[in-house]
Design a protein around this motif. Sequence first.
Motif, short mmCIF file in Angstrom:
data_model
loop_
_atom_site.label_atom_id
_atom_site.label_comp_id
_atom_site.label_asym_id
_atom_site.label_seq_id
_atom_site.Cartn_x
_atom_site.Cartn_y
_atom_site.Cartn_z
N PHE A 1 0.84 -1.20 0.00
CA PHE A 1 0.00 0.00 0.00
C PHE A 1 0.88 1.25 0.00
N LEU A 2 1.89 1.28 0.89
CA LEU A 2 2.73 2.48 1.01
C LEU A 2 3.49 2.76 -0.29
N ALA A 3 3.89 1.69 -0.99
CA ALA A 3 4.66 1.86 -2.22
C ALA A 3 3.77 2.25 -3.40
N ALA A 4 2.58 1.64 -3.49
CA ALA A 4 1.80 1.78 -4.72
C ALA A 4 0.62 2.75 -4.62
N ASP A 5 -0.01 2.85 -3.45
CA ASP A 5 -1.27 3.59 -3.37
C ASP A 5 -1.23 4.84 -2.49
N TYR A 6 -0.30 4.86 -1.56
CA TYR A 6 -0.24 5.95 -0.61
C TYR A 6 0.29 7.21 -1.29
N ASP A 7 -0.32 8.39 -0.95
CA ASP A 7 0.04 9.61 -1.68
C ASP A 7 1.25 10.35 -1.11
N GLY A 8 1.83 9.83 -0.04
CA GLY A 8 3.07 10.43 0.48
C GLY A 8 2.88 11.74 1.23
N GLN A 9 1.61 12.07 1.58
CA GLN A 9 1.33 13.39 2.16
C GLN A 9 1.49 13.48 3.68
N ALA A 10 1.43 12.36 4.37
CA ALA A 10 1.34 12.43 5.84
C ALA A 10 2.67 12.83 6.47
N ALA A 11 2.57 13.61 7.53
CA ALA A 11 3.78 13.94 8.29
C ALA A 11 4.26 12.71 9.06
N TYR A 12 3.29 11.91 9.52
CA TYR A 12 3.64 10.73 10.33
C TYR A 12 2.94 9.47 9.81
N ILE A 13 3.69 8.40 9.78
CA ILE A 13 3.10 7.08 9.53
C ILE A 13 3.42 6.23 10.76
N ILE A 14 2.37 5.72 11.39
CA ILE A 14 2.58 4.87 12.56
C ILE A 14 2.19 3.44 12.18
#
Length: 347
Positions: free
Chosen positions: A287-300
């Motif tokens: 998901f993080l590689a293909a679909d996530y838009d990279g906008q979040a300041a934090y990923i937990i």
Amino acid sequence: MVRFTVLASGSRGNCTVLCGGRTRILVDAGLSCRELFRRMKLAGEEPATLNAIVITHEHQDHVNGLAVTARKLGIPVYFTEGTYRAWMRWLSPRRQMSYAQWLEMVRKQAAERRAEPESEALENDPPDELNQDEPGESAVENSVQTAQASSNPDSDPGPDPAPAPDPSSGRQPLVKDDPTWLPAVEYFQAGQPFSIGDICLNPFTIPHDAADPVGFVFSSEGVRLGFATDLGYIPPNVREQLRDLDLLLLESNHDLEMLRDGPYPWSVKQRVLSRVGHLSNDAASQFLAADYDGQAAYIILGHLSENNNLPELARVAAERALLGRASLLANRLLLAAQHEPLSAISF
Ligand SMILES: [Zn+2]
Ligand SMILES: [Zn+2]
């Protein structure tokens, strides 16, 4: 100010405090009330200031301390109707309940709440007792464990209703006699945003083996926080929701090899791996590689299995998926733990 504090994350208990504006809510109450209050204080949060509890689904690691906590604080609990019904069935001494019986029980409890001023002394513990143990708590927890161990929560109602108490007696049952009694119950539905004070909640359906499980996007003061644990995979509707976030709490439950070679019986492995089980490190990374838009300041990363995962495996998989997108300003990667709170994240 918006503040997000994961008190516990994992199969032994899940609990997060979210503050937005003047509102403070607890998302899931999977720790005992005593432990929950202890961790809140450790994290600098005051239990008596909580306004509500919101429940994602009825599994024990999300509701263990629910009834006791809600009663001690005298605050409402927000469920979907399906989750509330499943939770009540698990705690009910007769274990299985038809829909009609459930409705009757809900009606009775609502009537009790309306009559509350007369029986108030039963429930309102003084604030200085917040840290004391409540004898009822272990009974509630035991009752959850017994019910979960011995009955399929989704099985059909059986023909075995216990005789209802005589309504003509006029006597309200003591609160402590009824493990499902809550100070107030509010319903929400997946797909229908609602507000609690200054926090807006957008619940969405997740694929998981519970009655009506949900994830959330919370927003307050323009800050958006995504919350998605306990899901077998990430379907399109969840992908849609987890966009344009300032913070994302995402499940990274197990390492596939550790699970396959690990100690669980085959049936449990099958359940975890299924489309209604839990998200693997690989699936989260995908998901993080293909679909996530990279906008979040934090990923937990959260809900890590203690038996089938290692924090370093989860971290390395996610870091690899983020492909150098992590920085001091964006995509800071954190791991939520089972046994201690994660430092509060403020916006
Ligand atoms: Zn869980
Ligand atoms: Zn679950």
